[in-house]
Design a protein around this motif. Structure first.
Motif, short mmCIF file in Angstrom:
data_model
loop_
_atom_site.label_atom_id
_atom_site.label_comp_id
_atom_site.label_asym_id
_atom_site.label_seq_id
_atom_site.Cartn_x
_atom_site.Cartn_y
_atom_site.Cartn_z
N ASP A 1 4.70 -3.82 -52.51
CA ASP A 1 5.92 -4.14 -51.77
C ASP A 1 6.11 -5.65 -51.64
O ASP A 1 7.19 -6.19 -51.88
CB ASP A 1 5.87 -3.52 -50.36
N TRP A 2 5.02 -6.32 -51.26
CA TRP A 2 5.13 -7.77 -51.01
C TRP A 2 5.46 -8.52 -52.31
O TRP A 2 6.29 -9.43 -52.31
CB TRP A 2 3.81 -8.28 -50.40
N LEU A 3 4.83 -8.13 -53.40
CA LEU A 3 5.09 -8.82 -54.67
C LEU A 3 6.53 -8.58 -55.13
O LEU A 3 7.14 -9.46 -55.75
CB LEU A 3 4.09 -8.35 -55.74
N GLY B 1 -7.51 1.98 -49.83
CA GLY B 1 -7.09 1.54 -51.15
C GLY B 1 -5.60 1.77 -51.38
O GLY B 1 -4.89 0.88 -51.84
N ILE B 2 -5.14 2.97 -51.03
CA ILE B 2 -3.73 3.29 -51.22
C ILE B 2 -2.84 2.37 -50.39
O ILE B 2 -1.87 1.79 -50.89
CB ILE B 2 -3.46 4.77 -50.84
N GLY B 3 -3.21 2.19 -49.13
CA GLY B 3 -2.41 1.34 -48.24
C GLY B 3 -2.35 -0.10 -48.72
O GLY B 3 -1.28 -0.74 -48.70
N LEU B 4 -3.49 -0.63 -49.16
CA LEU B 4 -3.51 -2.02 -49.63
C LEU B 4 -2.67 -2.19 -50.89
O LEU B 4 -1.89 -3.14 -51.00
CB LEU B 4 -4.95 -2.46 -49.92
N GLU B 5 -2.83 -1.28 -51.84
CA GLU B 5 -2.06 -1.40 -53.09
C GLU B 5 -0.56 -1.26 -52.81
O GLU B 5 0.25 -1.98 -53.38
CB GLU B 5 -2.52 -0.35 -54.10
N LEU C 1 2.17 -7.41 -60.10
CA LEU C 1 2.87 -6.25 -59.54
C LEU C 1 2.58 -5.02 -60.38
O LEU C 1 2.27 -3.93 -59.84
CB LEU C 1 4.38 -6.54 -59.50
N GLU C 2 2.63 -5.18 -61.68
CA GLU C 2 2.37 -4.05 -62.56
C GLU C 2 0.92 -3.53 -62.38
O GLU C 2 0.69 -2.32 -62.30
CB GLU C 2 2.62 -4.46 -64.02
N LEU C 3 -0.03 -4.45 -62.26
CA LEU C 3 -1.43 -4.06 -62.06
C LEU C 3 -1.59 -3.27 -60.76
O LEU C 3 -2.28 -2.25 -60.72
CB LEU C 3 -2.33 -5.29 -62.03
N HIS C 4 -0.95 -3.75 -59.68
CA HIS C 4 -1.10 -3.05 -58.40
C HIS C 4 -0.43 -1.68 -58.45
O HIS C 4 -0.93 -0.72 -57.85
CB HIS C 4 -0.52 -3.90 -57.27
N ARG C 5 0.68 -1.58 -59.17
CA ARG C 5 1.33 -0.26 -59.29
C ARG C 5 0.42 0.72 -60.02
O ARG C 5 0.33 1.89 -59.65
CB ARG C 5 2.66 -0.40 -60.05
N GLN C 6 -0.24 0.24 -61.07
CA GLN C 6 -1.15 1.12 -61.81
C GLN C 6 -2.31 1.57 -60.93
O GLN C 6 -2.70 2.74 -60.93
CB GLN C 6 -1.70 0.40 -63.04
N GLN C 7 -2.87 0.62 -60.17
CA GLN C 7 -3.99 0.97 -59.31
C GLN C 7 -3.55 1.97 -58.24
O GLN C 7 -4.28 2.92 -57.92
CB GLN C 7 -4.55 -0.30 -58.66
N GLU D 1 -3.40 5.35 -59.70
CA GLU D 1 -4.74 5.92 -59.89
C GLU D 1 -5.29 6.46 -58.56
O GLU D 1 -5.80 7.58 -58.50
CB GLU D 1 -5.68 4.86 -60.47
N TYR D 2 -5.15 5.66 -57.49
CA TYR D 2 -5.63 6.11 -56.19
C TYR D 2 -4.91 7.39 -55.74
O TYR D 2 -5.51 8.31 -55.19
CB TYR D 2 -5.43 5.02 -55.13
N ARG D 3 -3.60 7.43 -55.98
CA ARG D 3 -2.84 8.62 -55.57
C ARG D 3 -3.31 9.86 -56.34
O ARG D 3 -3.34 10.96 -55.79
CB ARG D 3 -1.34 8.40 -55.80
N SER D 4 -3.68 9.65 -57.60
CA SER D 4 -4.16 10.82 -58.36
C SER D 4 -5.53 11.27 -57.84
O SER D 4 -5.81 12.47 -57.78
CB SER D 4 -4.21 10.50 -59.86
#
Lengths: 194, 194
Positions: free
Chosen positions: A181-183, A172-176, A134-140, A143-146
């Motif tokens: 959310d799912w995690l 990328g944004i949608g998948l992350e 979850l933490e990894l996906h939040r970071q990614q 990054e995509y949002r930036s």
DNA sequence: CATGGCATGTAATCTGTTACATGATTAT
DNA sequence: ATAATCATGTAACAGATTACATGCCATG
């Protein structure tokens, strides 16, 4: 056959050496198609053999460095491949598989009324792993949002190429976002069962 | 190492023969981890060699059919694997790669002012392929939703195992919904550029 | 002149895919 | 009988992963 097309795309965006490609496959291109340097060197050799790319002349001062550029034939091959029919891809969702495995382990281990040592241990360990992912996906996602904020800084994109690239970023944004959310839900389900 | 764990999960849910497993990998399990019958037979042999599963005695009337069951060691291995740390998975999103390739082709082909034959052709073909994929994802989404309706028919799940399985299904629904939405947007972007 | 990082590769192994082979059972 | 289907495999190859090998160049 797809790594070669990923390389053609990267070289069309910017002629590069093998090592530079490797670095780009660790960042932007690699968000959708990852590859190691061994794969990249092998397929660069194949692409050159097929006459789809060629080596650029460089001053010999740069050591063994070899820079490649896409030839017209390579560009045509890439254009042809873009619209090719895709076989439905083989599903590989490790987290979903782990959840199903946990369900099977907790469902089958209730014979002796003394709880379920294996199931409980697996649930605790999986909860930790889910939290880590979850933490990894939040970071990614951040990054995509930036990237998106930077790209949109000077107004809505007008050129088709820019709009296509923005649409890739939206994937990328949608998948992350989906995985985050799912995690989060998943963590609640696992912890609720303890 | 993961196909073997997928097989252990399937066998734990229900002891089966190789062919039965193959069919289940074309349906439920296969939604998150696909495999061909050749892979399955190979890994069944390996799992038996490792002492994680064993063949059940069957009346010889059933031909060459061999049915397998998970041994305690196999169950323990599966429980151990569930909570194992996962390396971040290698990204493979063919549609995103194709979009980026199209962006590169249309961006580089504007030298002569006479339009861009390769880019235009690729865009038309990709639009057709995007529409085709969109239809496939819509169908899969409908199938998942019908599974969910069937599972929820007799009330909210109480058992942990059922809640975990429902959460797996929610991953499938969420992913298909995401792709259906994204492909719809994508079709609009491509057609808008023509 | 030795060390570390840059850059390009080779080799071995494992996984996955495609094509083919073979025996047993069931239906016509 | 024979054809279709069930069921289990083998073989050859392609793709991916991991570990190792080699030459070049800048710096101390």
């Amino acid at each position: 056959m797809s790594l070669q097309h990923a390389i053609l795309t990267a070289l069309l965006e910017q002629p590069s050496s093998g090592l530079e490609l490797t670095r780009r496959f660790d960042r932007s291109i690699g968000f959708f198609w990852s590859a190691t340097h061994q794969q990249i060197y092998r397929d660069l050799a194949r692409l050159e053999q097929s006459g789809l790319i060629h080596e650029l002349p460089l001053p010999p001062a740069q050591g063994r460095r070899k820079e490649y550029e896409v030839l017209p034939a390579g560009r045509a091959e890439l254009a042809r491949w873009i619209g090719e029919e895709q076989p439905p891809r083989a599903a590989r969702e490790p987290m979903a598989l782990r959840m199903r495995a946990l369900a099977a382990v907790v469902a089958g281990g209730e014979g002796d009324g003394s709880g379920n040592g294996e199931g409980d241990g697996a649930a605790v360990a999986l909860a930790a792993e889910v939290a880590r992912q979850l933490e990894l996906h939040r970071q990614q996602l951040a990054e995509y949002r930036s990237f998106e904020a930077r790209d949109l800084a000077d107004g809505e994109p007008k050129e088709l190429a820019q709009r296509l690239q923005h649409q890739v970023l939206r994937a990328g944004i949608g998948l992350e976002q989906f995985w985050a959310d799912w995690l989060t839900e998943t963590l609640a389900v696992i912890k609720d069962g303890q």
